[in-house]
Design a protein around this motif. Structure first.
Motif, PDB file in Angstrom:
ATOM      1  N   PHE A 235       1.512  -0.826  -0.249  1.00  0.00           N
ATOM      2  CA  PHE A 235      -0.526  -0.197   0.342  1.00  0.00           C
ATOM      3  C   PHE A 235       0.997   1.254  -0.147  1.00  0.00           C
ATOM      4  O   PHE A 235       2.021   1.353   0.613  1.00  0.00           O
ATOM      5  N   THR A 237       0.212   4.960   0.809  1.00  0.00           N
ATOM      6  CA  THR A 237      -0.734   6.087   1.366  1.00  0.00           C
ATOM      7  C   THR A 237      -0.336   7.599   1.499  1.00  0.00           C
ATOM      8  O   THR A 237       0.415   7.626   1.788  1.00  0.00           O
ATOM      9  N   GLN A 243      -5.752   4.021   4.429  1.00  0.00           N
ATOM     10  CA  GLN A 243      -5.958   2.913   4.217  1.00  0.00           C
ATOM     11  C   GLN A 243      -5.878   1.924   5.514  1.00  0.00           C
ATOM     12  O   GLN A 243      -4.780   1.407   6.084  1.00  0.00           O
ATOM     13  N   GLU A 244      -6.981   0.893   4.787  1.00  0.00           N
ATOM     14  CA  GLU A 244      -6.627   0.143   6.570  1.00  0.00           C
ATOM     15  C   GLU A 244      -6.234  -1.541   5.978  1.00  0.00           C
ATOM     16  O   GLU A 244      -7.570  -1.967   4.613  1.00  0.00           O
ATOM     17  N   GLY A 264       4.082  -0.586   3.223  1.00  0.00           N
ATOM     18  CA  GLY A 264       3.880   0.138   2.995  1.00  0.00           C
ATOM     19  C   GLY A 264       4.637   0.957   2.883  1.00  0.00           C
ATOM     20  O   GLY A 264       5.141   1.182   3.939  1.00  0.00           O
ATOM     21  N   LEU A 266       4.334   5.596   3.216  1.00  0.00           N
ATOM     22  CA  LEU A 266       3.385   6.569   3.499  1.00  0.00           C
ATOM     23  C   LEU A 266       4.014   7.691   3.233  1.00  0.00           C
ATOM     24  O   LEU A 266       5.390   8.413   3.413  1.00  0.00           O
ATOM     25  N   SER A 273      -2.304   4.704   7.534  1.00  0.00           N
ATOM     26  CA  SER A 273      -2.497   3.324   7.296  1.00  0.00           C
ATOM     27  C   SER A 273      -2.475   2.502   8.444  1.00  0.00           C
ATOM     28  O   SER A 273      -2.338   2.717   9.643  1.00  0.00           O
ATOM     29  N   TRP A 275      -2.862  -1.050   9.597  1.00  0.00           N
ATOM     30  CA  TRP A 275      -2.679  -2.874   9.690  1.00  0.00           C
ATOM     31  C   TRP A 275      -2.756  -3.456  11.061  1.00  0.00           C
ATOM     32  O   TRP A 275      -2.095  -3.590  11.902  1.00  0.00           O
ATOM     33  N   ASN A 296       6.631  -0.832   7.335  1.00  0.00           N
ATOM     34  CA  ASN A 296       6.151   0.836   7.231  1.00  0.00           C
ATOM     35  C   ASN A 296       7.673   1.533   6.960  1.00  0.00           C
ATOM     36  O   ASN A 296       7.804   1.356   7.795  1.00  0.00           O
ATOM     37  N   ALA A 305       0.762   5.562  10.700  1.00  0.00           N
ATOM     38  CA  ALA A 305       0.947   4.031  10.545  1.00  0.00           C
ATOM     39  C   ALA A 305       1.040   3.028  11.189  1.00  0.00           C
ATOM     40  O   ALA A 305       1.698   2.992  12.799  1.00  0.00           O
TER      41      ALA A 305
END
Length: 386
Positions: A235, A237, A243-244, A264, A266, A273, A275, A296, A305
């Motif tokens: 992902f 972001t 975003q989940e 991910g 960001l 985000s 997770w 992340n 995050a």
């Protein structure tokens, strides 16, 4: 550990909970059986509810998500009613949004790959939103000893609640990719449930690049010994995006394996985000081998995050079980190393992030899709500057 949430999502797989949990939400297609979330519940505490207001209320659809299907010969594609036995075989809603996705969708799309089929081309489902509120339900049935790749490609804009259930037959091998490449104002809440038969293999990848809010809840359960599931995610972001990804892998059969790898990046103010990785190993799931990891990469100030791995083990006879999570800043030393060798700063930045995502990109399995995702990531990086 958020045990009540984990138990609730075990219920969502279509199986009864391993441990009685009186406070666990009801499994039901009836939206009124599920309370509207307030944001205080463990399952919703990270999620901005305002963008989901219409979906939580079950607003009648006033938009449309057009679905086009490209499938190799031998694959059957049908539109069926929700009373079809294949609808709900893997997924029973445990929250209000997923329940409305079932009852408001007006039926379900069922894709069937016959037993022992060997598909050389992917089954490609393109979902394009044209605005407004809409709902969908997809069921994928893969017969025993078949081999197939299924790709969901979400584009356009919508406030969309979509359920996906994938039934993997005994000995089958399935690659599943879900790409969320929505426009910036889209809202997408999805429940994705996978059920693996004896000695079945699943490789599932979720890629989230666009949308104002995307909340996906993949779950995996096993119907027999020897199942092998790998769940990967990527992902990116951007500013203002939420975003989940909330995962649950439930081991209740012997000698099954699972691996979860989500990465991910960001950037930008209020990029957020989430997770959540839950793994439950039942008392009878001896020989389980499981590991989950989330990484992340924070590229700019103002991004956040949240990462929460959870592991519950009810048997001491496991082959391996573990989890890891880390969130860190961009590696300026790596950037300096590349620039010192004559590589321009913007190109060096792209190389570092590509290297970070490389493990997940390699698992996509569809070359054109991998190139598309790489191009989107590069464009995002160019937007922020080096």
């Amino acid at each position: 550990m958020a045990l009540s949430e984990a138990r609730a999502r075990v219920d969502g797989s279509g199986r009864p909970p391993m441990v009685p949990a009186p406070s666990a939400p009801v499994r039901s297609r009836d939206p009124e059986a599920h309370p509207a979330p307030t944001g205080r519940e463990e399952a919703w505490r990270f999620t901005p509810l305002r963008p989901l207001k219409a979906l939580i209320a079950g607003q009648e659809p006033d938009g449309k998500v057009d679905v086009t299907v490209s499938a190799p010969d031998g694959v059957e594609v049908e539109n069926v009613g929700t009373d079809d036995p294949r609808v709900g075989r893997v997924l029973t809603p445990v929250d209000r949004v997923a329940a409305f996705a079932t009852v408001r969708a007006g039926g379900a799309l069922v894709v069937t790959v016959p037993a022992e089929a060997e598909l050389d081309e992917p089954v490609l489902l393109r979902l394009r939103g044209d605005g407004g509120v809409s709902y969908g339900h997809l069921a994928v049935e893969v017969g025993p000893f078949a081999r197939a790749t299924v790709v969901l490609d979400h584009t356009g804009t919508a406030r969309y609640a979509g359920n996906v259930e994938v039934y993997v037959g005994h000995g089958a091998n399935v690659t599943f990719v879900s790409l969320q490449d929505w426009d910036d104002d889209a809202v997408h809440a999805g429940a994705h449930a996978f059920s693996l038969g004896r000695d079945a293999r699943l490789r599932a990848t979720h890629i989230t690049l666009g949308g104002q809010l995307v909340r996906l809840c993949p779950t995996v359960d096993y119907r027999g010994p020897g199942g092998d599931a790998e769940l990967s995610g990527l992902f990116f972001t951007d500013a203002g995006q939420h975003q989940e990804h909330r995962l649950l892998v439930t081991h209740q059969e012997r000698n099954c394996r699972s691996r979860v790898t989500y990465k991910g990046a960001l950037q930008g103010a209020d990029a957020h985000s989430v997770w959540i990785g839950d793994v439950l190993i039942g008392a009878g799931a001896v020989g389980t081998d499981t590991y989950e990891i989330n990484r992340n990469l924070v590229l700019t100030d103002g991004a956040r995050a949240d990462s929460v791995p959870n592991l519950e083990i009810l048997t001491g006879e496991v082959t391996g079980a573990g989890h890891a999570s880390a969130t860190g800043r961009f590696d300026d030393e790596a950037l300096f190393y590349l620039m010192a060798r004559g590589i321009p700063a913007d190109e060096a930045r792209r190389l570092v992030v590509r290297g970070f995502f490389g493990e997940v990109l390699d698992r996509i399995g569809v070359e054109a899709l991998r190139e598309r995702v790489t191009a989107v990531v590069d464009a995002e990086l160019a937007g922020v500057g080096a």
